[in-house]
Every structure is written in structure tokens, then in C-alpha cells.
Design a protein around this motif. Structure first.
Motif, PDB file in Angstrom:
ATOM      1  N   ILE A 208       0.846  -1.199   0.000  1.00  0.00           N
ATOM      2  CA  ILE A 208       0.000   0.000   0.000  1.00  0.00           C
ATOM      3  C   ILE A 208       0.881   1.249   0.000  1.00  0.00           C
ATOM      4  CG2 ILE A 208      -1.562   1.359   1.458  1.00  0.00           C
ATOM      5  CD1 ILE A 208      -2.932  -1.222   2.265  1.00  0.00           C
ATOM      6  N   ALA A 209       1.941   1.245   0.810  1.00  0.00           N
ATOM      7  CA  ALA A 209       2.852   2.394   0.834  1.00  0.00           C
ATOM      8  C   ALA A 209       3.495   2.602  -0.534  1.00  0.00           C
ATOM      9  CB  ALA A 209       3.922   2.169   1.907  1.00  0.00           C
ATOM     10  N   GLY A 210       3.843   1.498  -1.212  1.00  0.00           N
ATOM     11  CA  GLY A 210       4.457   1.632  -2.537  1.00  0.00           C
ATOM     12  C   GLY A 210       3.489   2.142  -3.582  1.00  0.00           C
ATOM     13  N   ILE A 211       2.241   1.687  -3.511  1.00  0.00           N
ATOM     14  CA  ILE A 211       1.259   2.088  -4.532  1.00  0.00           C
ATOM     15  C   ILE A 211       0.844   3.553  -4.359  1.00  0.00           C
ATOM     16  CG2 ILE A 211      -1.107   1.684  -5.326  1.00  0.00           C
ATOM     17  CD1 ILE A 211      -0.660  -1.292  -4.765  1.00  0.00           C
ATOM     18  N   VAL A 212       0.609   3.986  -3.115  1.00  0.00           N
ATOM     19  CA  VAL A 212       0.166   5.375  -2.913  1.00  0.00           C
ATOM     20  C   VAL A 212       1.287   6.372  -3.183  1.00  0.00           C
ATOM     21  CG1 VAL A 212      -1.586   4.706  -1.221  1.00  0.00           C
ATOM     22  CG2 VAL A 212       0.706   5.330  -0.437  1.00  0.00           C
ATOM     23  N   SER A 213       2.538   5.908  -3.239  1.00  0.00           N
ATOM     24  CA  SER A 213       3.642   6.831  -3.541  1.00  0.00           C
ATOM     25  C   SER A 213       3.822   7.049  -5.039  1.00  0.00           C
ATOM     26  CB  SER A 213       4.949   6.281  -2.947  1.00  0.00           C
ATOM     27  OG  SER A 213       5.318   5.071  -3.594  1.00  0.00           O
ATOM     28  N   ILE A 214       3.081   6.305  -5.871  1.00  0.00           N
ATOM     29  CA  ILE A 214       3.153   6.532  -7.320  1.00  0.00           C
ATOM     30  C   ILE A 214       2.480   7.866  -7.636  1.00  0.00           C
ATOM     31  CG2 ILE A 214       2.435   5.663  -9.579  1.00  0.00           C
ATOM     32  CD1 ILE A 214       2.440   2.840  -8.401  1.00  0.00           C
ATOM     33  N   PRO A 215       3.142   8.768  -8.359  1.00  0.00           N
ATOM     34  CA  PRO A 215       2.561  10.091  -8.642  1.00  0.00           C
ATOM     35  C   PRO A 215       1.214   9.999  -9.361  1.00  0.00           C
ATOM     36  CG  PRO A 215       4.898  10.053  -9.199  1.00  0.00           C
ATOM     37  CD  PRO A 215       4.518   8.641  -8.867  1.00  0.00           C
ATOM     38  N   ALA A 216       0.297  10.887  -8.973  1.00  0.00           N
ATOM     39  CA  ALA A 216      -1.053  10.877  -9.569  1.00  0.00           C
ATOM     40  C   ALA A 216      -1.012  11.207 -11.051  1.00  0.00           C
ATOM     41  CB  ALA A 216      -1.938  11.883  -8.820  1.00  0.00           C
ATOM     42  N   GLU A 217       0.056  11.933 -11.481  1.00  0.00           N
ATOM     43  CA  GLU A 217       0.140  12.286 -12.902  1.00  0.00           C
ATOM     44  C   GLU A 217       0.220  11.049 -13.789  1.00  0.00           C
ATOM     45  OE1 GLU A 217       2.020  13.489 -10.549  1.00  0.00           O
ATOM     46  OE2 GLU A 217       1.549  15.643 -10.445  1.00  0.00           O
ATOM     47  N   TYR A 219      -1.255   8.159 -13.253  1.00  0.00           N
ATOM     48  CA  TYR A 219      -2.614   7.611 -13.408  1.00  0.00           C
ATOM     49  C   TYR A 219      -3.418   8.462 -14.389  1.00  0.00           C
ATOM     50  CZ  TYR A 219      -1.694   4.692  -9.310  1.00  0.00           C
ATOM     51  OH  TYR A 219      -1.163   3.782  -8.447  1.00  0.00           O
ATOM     52  N   GLU A 220      -3.241   9.786 -14.293  1.00  0.00           N
ATOM     53  CA  GLU A 220      -3.985  10.671 -15.196  1.00  0.00           C
ATOM     54  C   GLU A 220      -3.552  10.458 -16.642  1.00  0.00           C
ATOM     55  OE1 GLU A 220      -3.199  14.517 -13.652  1.00  0.00           O
ATOM     56  OE2 GLU A 220      -4.344  14.202 -11.792  1.00  0.00           O
ATOM     57  N   ALA A 221      -2.235  10.292 -16.846  1.00  0.00           N
ATOM     58  CA  ALA A 221      -1.743  10.051 -18.206  1.00  0.00           C
ATOM     59  C   ALA A 221      -2.274   8.724 -18.751  1.00  0.00           C
ATOM     60  CB  ALA A 221      -0.212  10.045 -18.209  1.00  0.00           C
ATOM     61  N   ALA A 222      -2.305   7.699 -17.876  1.00  0.00           N
ATOM     62  CA  ALA A 222      -2.835   6.399 -18.311  1.00  0.00           C
ATOM     63  C   ALA A 222      -4.311   6.508 -18.637  1.00  0.00           C
ATOM     64  CB  ALA A 222      -2.602   5.363 -17.207  1.00  0.00           C
ATOM     65  N   LYS A 223      -5.042   7.320 -17.866  1.00  0.00           N
ATOM     66  CA  LYS A 223      -6.472   7.500 -18.122  1.00  0.00           C
ATOM     67  C   LYS A 223      -6.701   8.210 -19.446  1.00  0.00           C
ATOM     68  CE  LYS A 223     -10.635   9.272 -15.870  1.00  0.00           C
ATOM     69  NZ  LYS A 223     -11.150   9.998 -14.675  1.00  0.00           N
ATOM     70  N   VAL A 224      -5.857   9.212 -19.733  1.00  0.00           N
ATOM     71  CA  VAL A 224      -5.976   9.933 -21.012  1.00  0.00           C
ATOM     72  C   VAL A 224      -5.709   8.999 -22.178  1.00  0.00           C
ATOM     73  CG1 VAL A 224      -4.926  11.749 -22.427  1.00  0.00           C
ATOM     74  CG2 VAL A 224      -5.434  12.183 -20.002  1.00  0.00           C
ATOM     75  N   ASP A 225      -4.742   8.075 -21.985  1.00  0.00           N
ATOM     76  CA  ASP A 225      -4.412   7.119 -23.050  1.00  0.00           C
ATOM     77  C   ASP A 225      -5.445   6.011 -23.180  1.00  0.00           C
ATOM     78  OD1 ASP A 225      -2.182   8.555 -23.595  1.00  0.00           O
ATOM     79  OD2 ASP A 225      -0.825   7.291 -22.412  1.00  0.00           O
ATOM     80  N   GLY A 226      -6.442   6.015 -22.305  1.00  0.00           N
ATOM     81  CA  GLY A 226      -7.500   5.012 -22.397  1.00  0.00           C
ATOM     82  C   GLY A 226      -7.140   3.671 -21.800  1.00  0.00           C
ATOM     83  N   ALA A 227      -6.143   3.641 -20.871  1.00  0.00           N
ATOM     84  CA  ALA A 227      -5.729   2.365 -20.274  1.00  0.00           C
ATOM     85  C   ALA A 227      -6.800   1.869 -19.314  1.00  0.00           C
ATOM     86  CB  ALA A 227      -4.403   2.549 -19.538  1.00  0.00           C
ATOM     87  N   GLY A 228      -7.106   0.585 -19.385  1.00  0.00           N
ATOM     88  CA  GLY A 228      -8.072  -0.012 -18.477  1.00  0.00           C
ATOM     89  C   GLY A 228      -7.418  -0.420 -17.169  1.00  0.00           C
TER      90      GLY A 228
END
Length: 323
Positions: A208-217, A219-228
């Protein structure tokens, strides 16, 4: 003709004046920095390291080399006899002792692998917008707070083939429960399941500590690219959680190789020697008065942990640098 702006010259003049008043010219500043560096060198003089060095030598180095020496002897509290590698030969020739080595490797790798996989999946689930995720995190982490011996005694009662709650529940559905801790084929794997349940909270917390430290940008870039969801897990969470994976693997693997309390409280290494690991074999030999043989077992355990943990730590750390 180039002239300096009045405000700049005034500022420079004020700066020089302030420096002269304080006696802090550029050359003087360099001298102060040099003095500070020399002062830092004097903060910890050579003798300061002698005391912790002697303590480390007395507490860690001397007992380690003493263990190596006494593993080559037949010793009691009052005498010793040098016998070479006879203790190690006896250790590996006796099936009841070498069985502990095989069980230790099985136990360590199964518990470590399960904690990595299940811990990662639980961490992904508990970092989503799941309702009640704070409560669920507490539930997952709770077994870590309980005493290992207490867990062992509790599950020994729950897994009792006659009066245990687990077999009683299975009986309600018409299923005849096995002898979880009395069957030679099941005893070790029953303890492994309990160990995974108890240690899963630490693995999940690290992930959980490792996952929440991933920058939100990201996730946003992956969402823009249409990643599921699967694509984000495979190409974003999984590679960027590699430091957490390395930590979980090393901690759980070393813990599995040295495991003793849970096994001893649940089966005592039985039935027979079927759930014995190196640590329980060492303890039994000490109880029987074979001090040299048990010391040889300690050396085997030390070498096993070093041979597996050091190269694995180097490999996982190098992979992190390459990423």
C-alpha cells in the motif's frame, strides 16, 4: 562608456559595507567554511569509534566465529573435543535431520511467494475507492499484532481433527475434515497457511505504501491514453511497485527460513519429523544434549540464509537501479 545603474551600485555598496562591518568578506567566508569542515572532522575523533567497535566485536563477531569453531567439536559446558566435520556429516546423513533442511526451503519459498502475490492483490484492492477500506485495512493488519505463539495455540485448537471448529463446520456440509496437524502429508502445509494469514498484513502494508507513492500524474496520463484497470496494473502499478516487492520478498524469505515459534507451538515438528524445520531440529538437539550437532545446524542455517538472501538482495537492488 558604460555606467553602472545607481540602484545596483548602491546595493553593491551596501553589501560591501555590511560585509566589512561583519568582517565576512568572500575570502573570510571561504575560511569559515574550511574551519567548519575541520570542525566536523574533529566532532568524531578516532577513539570515538573504538567503543562501538569493541562492543560489536564482543557481541556479534566473537560469538559468530565461536559458533563456527564449536560446530567442529563435541562439547559440553565443561569440556570440548575437536572432531572436524563429523557433526556436519551426521547432520546430512541422518534423514530426520536433513528433512528439516528440505522443509525449511519449502516453507520459506511458499510463504514468501504467497505473501507477495496475495499482499499485492489486497493492496491494489485497498487503495481503490472501496467502501470501508480503512476498516478492511485494519482487519488485514490485525493478525500481525497477535503473538505468534498465541496464534499457534489457537489454530492448534481450531484444527483439531475431532473437536476443532474447522472440521465441525465442514461436517455441517457433509465433508469429513482431514487431520490438519496429525496427517504427515498435511501438517507442514497447514502451518504454512497459518503463517501466510499471520504475515499477510505486513506485506499488504508495504505494498500500500508503494502504490500510494506513485505520482497521480501517471494515473492521469494512463487514463488519457485510455488504459483499463488491467493495463494500469500491468504497465504502471506492477513495475513501479518493484521496490516494495523486493522488500516483501527479502523480509518474508528470511523470516520463513528462520521460522520456529509457530511450528513449535502447533506441532512441535511432528507428527514424527514431517513438519520439522532447521530451527526446530536445532532446538531438539540442544534439548537432547547434542550441543555440537545443534551448533552445526546453526551454522547450516546461517549459511543457508546468507547464500539465499545476499545474492537475492543484490539482484533485486540492481534491478531497482536499472529501472
Amino acid at each position: 562608456m558604460v555606467t553602472q545603474a545607481p540602484d545596483q551600485s548602491a546595493a553593491v555598496g551596501r553589501g560591501r559595507g555590511a560585509a566589512q562591518r561583519k568582517g565576512t568578506s568572500p575570502r573570510a567566508g571561504s575560511g569559515h567554511a574550511h574551519a567548519r569542515g575541520a570542525q566536523w572532522k574533529k566532532v568524531y575523533p578516532l577513539w570515538f569509534y573504538i567503543v562501538p567497535g569493541v562492543i560489536y566485536l564482543a557481541i556479534f563477531i566473537v560469538p559468530t566465529f565461536a559458533s563456527f569453531f564449536f560446530s567442529l567439536t563435541r562439547w559440553t559446558l565443561s569440556s570440548w573435543e575437536f572432531i572436524g566435520f563429523d557433526n556436519f556429516v551426521s547432520f546430512f546423513q541422518e534423514p530426520s535431520l536433513s528433512r528439516g533442511l528440505v522443509n525449511t526451503i519449502i516453507y520459506a519459498f511458499l510463504t514468501s511467494g504467497a505473501k507477495v502475490v496475495i499482499g499485492l492483490l489486497l493492496a491494489v484492492l485497498l487503495t481503490t475507492n472501496l467502501v470501508g477500506k480503512t476498516f478492511l485495512r485494519s482487519v488485514v493488519f490485525f493478525p500481525v499484532l497477535v503473538s505468534t505463539v498465541g496464534v499457534g495455540i489457537t489454530f492448534k485448537a481450531l484444527m483439531n481433527p475431532e473437536d476443532g471448529l474447522i472440521n465441525q463446520v465442514l461436517g455441517w456440509f457433509g465433508v469429513s475434515g482431514p487431520g490438519w496437524l496429525t496427517s504427515p502429508d498435511l501438517a507442514l502445509f497447514s502451518i504454512i497457511i497459518v503463517d501466510i494469514w499471520k504475515g499477510l498484513g505486513i506485506a499488504t502494508l508495504i505494498y500500500i505504501a508503494g502504490i500510494v507513492s506513485i505520482p497521480a500524474e501517471y494515473y492521469e496520463a494512463a487514463k488519457v491514453d485510455g488504459a483499463g484497470a488491467w493495463s494500469r496494473f500491468r504497465h504502471l502499478i506492477l513495475p513501479l511497485s518493484r521496490p516494495a516487492t523486493a522488500t516483501v520478498i527479502i523480509l518474508s524469505l528470511i523470516g520463513g527460513l528462520r521460522s520456529f515459534e509457530l511450528i513449535w507451538s502447533m506441532t512441535g515438528g511432528g507428527p514424527g519429523y514431517t513438519s520439522d524445520v532447521l530451527a526446530s531440529v536445532i532446538y531438539k538437539q540442544y534439548q537432547a544434549g547434542f550441543f555440537g550437532l545443534s551448533t552445526a545446524g546453526n551454522v547450516v542455517l546461517f549459511v543457508l540464509v546468507a547464500v539465499i538472501a545476499i545474492p537475492l538482495n543484490y539482484f533485486l537492488t540492481r534491478r531497482q537501479v536499472e529501472i
